[in-house]
Each structure stands twice: as structure tokens, then as C-alpha cells.
Design a protein around this motif. Structure first.
Motif, short mmCIF file in Angstrom:
data_model
loop_
_atom_site.label_atom_id
_atom_site.label_comp_id
_atom_site.label_asym_id
_atom_site.label_seq_id
_atom_site.Cartn_x
_atom_site.Cartn_y
_atom_site.Cartn_z
N GLY A 215 -2.92 -4.39 -16.71
CA GLY A 215 -3.26 -5.71 -16.19
C GLY A 215 -4.09 -6.58 -17.10
O GLY A 215 -3.80 -7.77 -17.26
N SER A 216 -5.14 -6.04 -17.70
CA SER A 216 -6.01 -6.89 -18.50
C SER A 216 -5.29 -7.42 -19.73
O SER A 216 -5.45 -8.59 -20.11
N PHE A 217 -4.45 -6.58 -20.34
CA PHE A 217 -3.68 -7.04 -21.49
C PHE A 217 -2.62 -8.04 -21.06
O PHE A 217 -2.43 -9.09 -21.69
N ASP A 219 -2.62 -10.07 -18.41
CA ASP A 219 -3.21 -11.35 -18.03
C ASP A 219 -3.78 -12.08 -19.24
O ASP A 219 -3.68 -13.31 -19.34
N GLY A 220 -4.39 -11.34 -20.13
CA GLY A 220 -5.01 -11.96 -21.29
C GLY A 220 -4.03 -12.52 -22.28
O GLY A 220 -4.37 -13.40 -23.07
N HIS A 274 -19.74 -12.51 -17.73
CA HIS A 274 -19.67 -12.28 -16.29
C HIS A 274 -20.29 -13.43 -15.52
O HIS A 274 -19.72 -13.92 -14.54
N ARG A 277 -17.97 -16.45 -15.65
CA ARG A 277 -16.82 -16.31 -14.76
C ARG A 277 -17.22 -16.56 -13.31
O ARG A 277 -16.50 -17.24 -12.56
#
Length: 316
Positions: A215-217, A219-220, A274, A277
Motif C-alpha cells: 500500500g505505501s508504495f 499510494d506514494g 505526522h 498530515r
């Protein structure tokens, strides 16, 4: 809702943004038609029942005859050619655009003698897809649409552009061109650059890295799926503002690298990111209701309200 009889719209460029705008305007009751340089793109639009042609001259003459609102929806490298045609065949029409930078477009508009009825625009919406096949009449629903309040903007033209944006389902943020370009360098153009770098770093890890990516890859790197020529057309015209924020980001990454090397710690970067965001997630829009287009200092008042997070959701 504005009636089709009173508000014809002519869209020049029917790719993702322009085509979605034409669809949204039609759904809102506007009489609309368009031009597309690609014969295949124009044919695809016609197959879906939309009046789109590859004949720019005829399209613009029709706009002139009907006092249509012209929307320039081509990449920045093609803007000069389109403006030259508008200056020849439809110089009296109200003019806006959906290009991702505003100062270069405004400069080109002035150079072609079209500034009197121009209002800059930029809907903050899109996907990694392109072309007519990707168009969606709901693309702008609840999206932010930046609309210019630069010095010399005429109230009637401005109101017409704002009403189109609202009728397409967006909310409007009033902003001047220079401030718009500095802001989108941070929240649109820099993310494109970082996504490309992240995608390249992942691929450099070989099949194992790509096989483990989740997911992080995903989305990024989402916007790295955008056609390379389109990414360049989006980012490169805003090079001065993008260079400034890219240098700032490199300093932040350099500090994180030094901290990781010396202390095996990313504490500062992670805490700052953080908090930022969370600030983004908690940001709340407030409605601008006390500024009437054409009133004394209306442009200055809208400019100030936009900088404080104000949006327009309806016209009186």
C-alpha cells in the motif's frame, strides 16, 4: 443552475480535464461543444454523443457567434497556439483555462491581447489516466477549483467562470496567479517529482522489491503512472517555484539522512511529517459569503479570504 440558453461553453481540448468539464457542463444544463487536436479523441467524444470536432476555426467562430465561455484545456506547450487562434476568431469571448500553472498562462493571454475578459482557473482534480476514455462528469464533485482574482479581473467574467465551476460540482478558492503557482508547487508538482523518484527507487530494488511492494508504495507512486509528457507539461512551466520547494525538501531529506547516519534516528522528520498530515486532515473550509463581485475592494477581499482558507459554494 445556469440555463444552457444563457451560458454556452466551448472547451478547447477534450482530454481528462477538458472532456470531464464538457461532460459536467452538459449534465448541468449547459449548451457545450469542443475542439480536440486528435481525430481519435474527437471521434471518441462524438461516439458518446458530444459535439467535438478537430476544426479549431469553426469551433471558435461558433463561440464568437454565441458569446460562449471559452475554456482552454490543453497542456501549457500548446497554449500559445490556441490563444493565437482565439485572438483571430473569438477575441471578444470570456476566456478561462484549466492549466495547472497560472502565471505563464496569464502572461501568454496578455501577449495575445486577450486579458480584458480572461479569468484564470485550475480545478484541483484528476487521475493518472488521460484522454477522452478517462473523462468523468463527476470528476469535480466537491473538488477545489482555484479561480483568479488578479488585478484587473472583471466582475462579470469572473462570475461567469465561478458559476461554471460551481455548476460542475466544485467549490471555488479565490487566488492570485503567483500565490497559486507557489502553492501548487508544494502540493501538486513536488508530489509528482517525489512519486517518480520513489517509483525509480523501488524498481532499482529488482523483482523482490517490487514483489513485496504494497500500500505505501502503491499510494506514494500513484501519480507516477501519469504519461511522462503530461507530467513534464504540468511541472516544468512552474520550474521556478518547483525548484524552490525542491531545494527545501532536499534540505529536509539531507537532515534526515544525517540524523539516521549519526543517531540511527528519523525522529524529527517523522514527528514533523505526522503533525503536518494531521493538520491537513483537520483543515476545515469556511464559506465566503460577504463579498459581492464588483463591489469596492472585492478582489482584495476575496484574495485575503482565499488565503485564510475561505471557499465559495454559491453565487448570490
Amino acid at each position: 443552475m445556469t440555463s444552457a440558453k444563457n451560458a454556452p461553453v466551448c472547451v478547447l481540448g477534450t482530454g481528462l480535464i477538458g472532456g470531464s468539464l464538457l461532460r459536467a457542463a452538459a449534465a448541468a444544463g449547459y449548451d457545450g461543444w469542443g475542439y480536440n487536436r486528435s481525430a481519435a479523441g474527437a471521434q471518441a467524444a462524438r461516439a458518446d454523443g458530444f459535439d467535438v470536432t478537430e476544426d479549431l476555426t469553426t469551433t471558435l467562430r461558433r463561440a464568437a457567434e454565441t458569446d460562449a465561455l471559452i475554456v482552454v484545456a490543453v497542456p501549457m506547450p500548446a497554449v500559445g497556439h490556441i490563444l493565437s487562434a482565439i485572438a483571430t476568431f473569438a477575441p471578444g469571448c470570456t476566456l478561462t483555462d484549466v492549466v495547472s500553472v497560472k502565471e505563464p498562462v496569464a502572461a501568454a493571454v496578455h501577449a495575445h491581447g486577450l486579458a480584458d475578459r480572461y479569468v484564470g482557473g485550475h480545478p484541483m482534480a484528476g487521475t493518472a489516466e488521460s484522454g477522452w476514455a478517462a473523462t468523468d462528469p463527476e470528476l469535480f464533485r466537491d473538488a477545489v477549483w482555484a479561480i483568479g482574482v488578479d488585478e484587473g479581473t472583471h466582475a462579470e467574467s469572473w462570475s461567469r467562470v465561478v458559476r461554471l465551476a460551481l455548476d460542475c460540482g466544485a467549490v471555488v478558492v479565490p487566488v492570485v496567479a503567483a500565490e497559486h503557482d507557489r502553492a501548487v508547487a508544494r502540493i501538486s508538482h513536488l508530489p509528482h517529482v517525489l512519486a517518480e523518484a520513489l517509483a525509480a527507487a523501488g524498481a532499482a530494488g529488482g523483482e523482490l522489491a517490487l514483489g513485496l511492494a504494497a500500500g505505501s508504495f502503491r499510494d506514494g507512486t500513484r501519480v507516477a503512472g501519469t504519461a511522462p509528457d503530461l507530467v513534464r507539461a504540468i511541472c516544468e512551466p512552474n520550474s521556478a517555484a518547483l525548484l524552490e520547494v525542491l531545494e527545501e525538501t532536499l534540505r529536509v531529506l539531507g537532515s534526515a539522512r544525517d540524523s539516521l547516519r549519526a543517531e540511527q534516528s528519523l525522529a524529527d522528520l517523522v514527528a514533523t511529517g505526522h503533525d503536518a498530515r494531521k493538520r491537513y486532515e483537520s483543515a476545515r473550509r469556511w464559506e465566503i459569503t460577504d463579498v459581492r463581485p464588483g463591489a469596492s475592494n472585492w478582489l482584495e477581499d476575496l484574495r485575503a479570504a482565499g488565503k485564510r482558507g475561505g471557499v465559495i459554494t454559491r453565487l448570490g
